[in-house]
Write an enzyme that holds these catalytic residues in place. Structure first.
Site, short mmCIF file in Angstrom:
data_model
loop_
_atom_site.label_atom_id
_atom_site.label_comp_id
_atom_site.label_asym_id
_atom_site.label_seq_id
_atom_site.Cartn_x
_atom_site.Cartn_y
_atom_site.Cartn_z
N ASP A 114 29.71 27.14 5.75
CA ASP A 114 30.68 28.17 5.34
C ASP A 114 30.77 28.25 3.82
O ASP A 114 30.85 29.35 3.25
CB ASP A 114 32.05 27.91 5.98
CG ASP A 114 32.44 26.44 6.01
OD1 ASP A 114 31.62 25.60 5.57
OD2 ASP A 114 33.55 26.13 6.47
N LYS A 168 26.84 21.58 9.16
CA LYS A 168 28.26 21.65 9.54
C LYS A 168 28.66 20.26 10.03
O LYS A 168 29.16 20.07 11.13
CB LYS A 168 28.46 22.72 10.61
CG LYS A 168 29.93 23.07 10.88
CD LYS A 168 30.63 23.69 9.71
CE LYS A 168 32.06 24.11 10.08
NZ LYS A 168 32.83 24.54 8.88
N TYR A 191 18.77 28.43 19.68
CA TYR A 191 17.96 29.51 20.22
C TYR A 191 17.03 29.05 21.33
O TYR A 191 16.55 29.87 22.13
CB TYR A 191 17.13 30.16 19.11
CG TYR A 191 17.93 30.95 18.10
CD1 TYR A 191 19.29 31.20 18.29
CD2 TYR A 191 17.34 31.45 16.96
CE1 TYR A 191 20.03 31.92 17.36
CE2 TYR A 191 18.07 32.18 16.02
CZ TYR A 191 19.41 32.41 16.24
OH TYR A 191 20.14 33.13 15.32
N ASP A 198 19.12 31.75 10.05
CA ASP A 198 19.04 33.15 10.44
C ASP A 198 20.12 33.96 9.71
O ASP A 198 19.85 35.02 9.12
CB ASP A 198 19.22 33.26 11.95
CG ASP A 198 18.90 34.64 12.50
OD1 ASP A 198 18.54 35.54 11.70
OD2 ASP A 198 18.99 34.82 13.72
N ASP A 257 19.61 36.44 6.01
CA ASP A 257 19.94 37.86 6.01
C ASP A 257 21.01 38.17 4.96
O ASP A 257 20.98 39.23 4.32
CB ASP A 257 20.43 38.30 7.39
CG ASP A 257 19.28 38.60 8.34
OD1 ASP A 257 18.12 38.38 7.93
OD2 ASP A 257 19.51 39.04 9.47
#
Length: 366
Positions: A223, A191, A141, A247, A251
């Site tokens: 994942d 990851k 970001y 993020d 959610d």
């Protein structure tokens, strides 16, 4: 205690939920003998309309002069065609960076009364009590270079995922410190099978874990973590991860609670903490009294606990929210088509419960 709080209502339902939260803080102040002063400033689309920028210098100054910051929500279709620098979300990223709030805490706890509002089976929801610790001021970001350009093959875009050793270490330390006060288990999500940044993340996680022999460390690929959150969420205690993964996963975890309107957050660094509900601005229901302020109320509880060290008052807010839900009161997002109360009505119920300890004046609200 006397504290100053900067209120950034923002866009959509932000002004509604923050107004209810300010009334809640005023109630806490009167009931427990504290004084909270409030300074208001614009952020997001409201700031674009008023100042031509999503994060004016006056807003930054107001935050710097305060002991904590309460944020509503930013964004909406009105500003979708703005340039990247003028989009409301740029104000949100900018305030996080300016305040240096590198650690975003998102506690996820299922209220038994809301188990039916979740899309998961009730048996999957049993025992869920986890905290997602998300790195907030680094990663893709904020990395440079970023942007788009036209090349012979058409438009080319680039986003850069960048982290330093110091940025990774400090968020991991924060996660382990939190785990010490809970069930002493940290799940570090990365990851590492693909990303160089994740391989460094995993190395540093091992190094930090060596300083906390009483806290167990588990590595999990992102994942798999996404799958495990809906398959067996009760296995998690403290989940720590980088900005983008955090993020998305936070959610996803919000749906365990039955509504994203129930998920609070605290963003912490070395200065004023930033407290906000996880939900968005929901412009389609703005001004209709349908917004759920409970995530903002629970964010206030985090403010009381982390910024002001008022554990008794924080617990009073959390207990009152639970009591109101236990009595069957619901906002529209939690009602599953049944009867519900308005934004202000459920705010009144929570505040009354804090003062009286019961809902004696609210029997006929529904």
């Amino acid at each position: 205690m006397k504290k100053q709080i900067c209120v950034l209502p923002g866009d959509g339902i932000g002004p509604e939920v923050t107004a209810e939260a300010v009334r809640l803080l005023e109630t806490i102040g009167r009931h427990y003998g504290h004084r909270f002063d409030f300074k208001y400033a614009e952020i997001g689309g409201a700031a674009v309309d008023a100042h031509g920028t999503p994060l004016p210098a006056s807003t930054l100054a107001a935050c710097d002069e305060s002991d904590a910051v309460l944020l509503g929500a930013v964004g909406g279709p009105k500003w979708d065609r703005e340039t990247a620098e003028r989009r409301p979300e740029a104000g949100l990223l900018g305030i996080r960076k300016h305040l240096g709030v590198y650690a975003n805490l998102r506690p996820v706890k299922v209220f038994p009364e809301l188990a039916g509002a979740s899309t998961l089976k009730p048996e999957v929801l049993q025992g869920i009590d986890l905290v997602i610790v998300r790195e907030l001021t680094g990663g893709i970001y904020f990395g440079q270079p970023r942007g788009r350009q036209t090349c012979p093959d058409g438009v080319e875009v680039v986003d850069t995922l960048r982290y330093t050793e110091q940025e990774i270490e400090r968020i991991l330390v924060r996660a382990f410190e939190i785990a010490k006060t809970r069930r002493k288990h940290v799940t570090s999500v990365d990851k590492a099978n693909v990303l160089e940044s994740s391989r460094l993340w995993r190395e540093i996680a091992e190094s930090v874990a060596a300083r906390y022999p009483d806290v167990a460390l588990q590595h999990m690929l992102v994942d798999n973590a996404a799958m495990q959150l809906v398959k067996n969420p009760a296995q998690f205690d403290v989940v720590v991860t980088e900005n983008l993964f955090g993020d998305i996963l936070s959610d996803e975890a919000a749906m365990l609670t039955g509504s994203i309107g129930m998920l609070p957050s605290a963003s912490l660094g070395n200065g004023p903490g930033l407290y906000e509900p996880v939900h968005g601005s929901a412009p389609d229901i703005a001004g209709k009294g349908l917004a759920n302020p409970l995530a903002t109320f629970l964010s206030v509880a985090l403010m009381l606990r982390y910024s002001f060290q008022l554990d008794r008052e924080a617990s009073a807010v959390e207990t009152a929210v639970a009591a109101v839900l236990r009595q069957g009161y619901r906002t529209a997002d939690l009602a599953n088509g049944g009867a519900f109360v308005s934004t202000s009505e459920i705010g009144d119920l929570v505040r009354e419960t804090i003062v009286t300890g019961e809902l004696e004046h609210a029997k006929n609200t529904l």
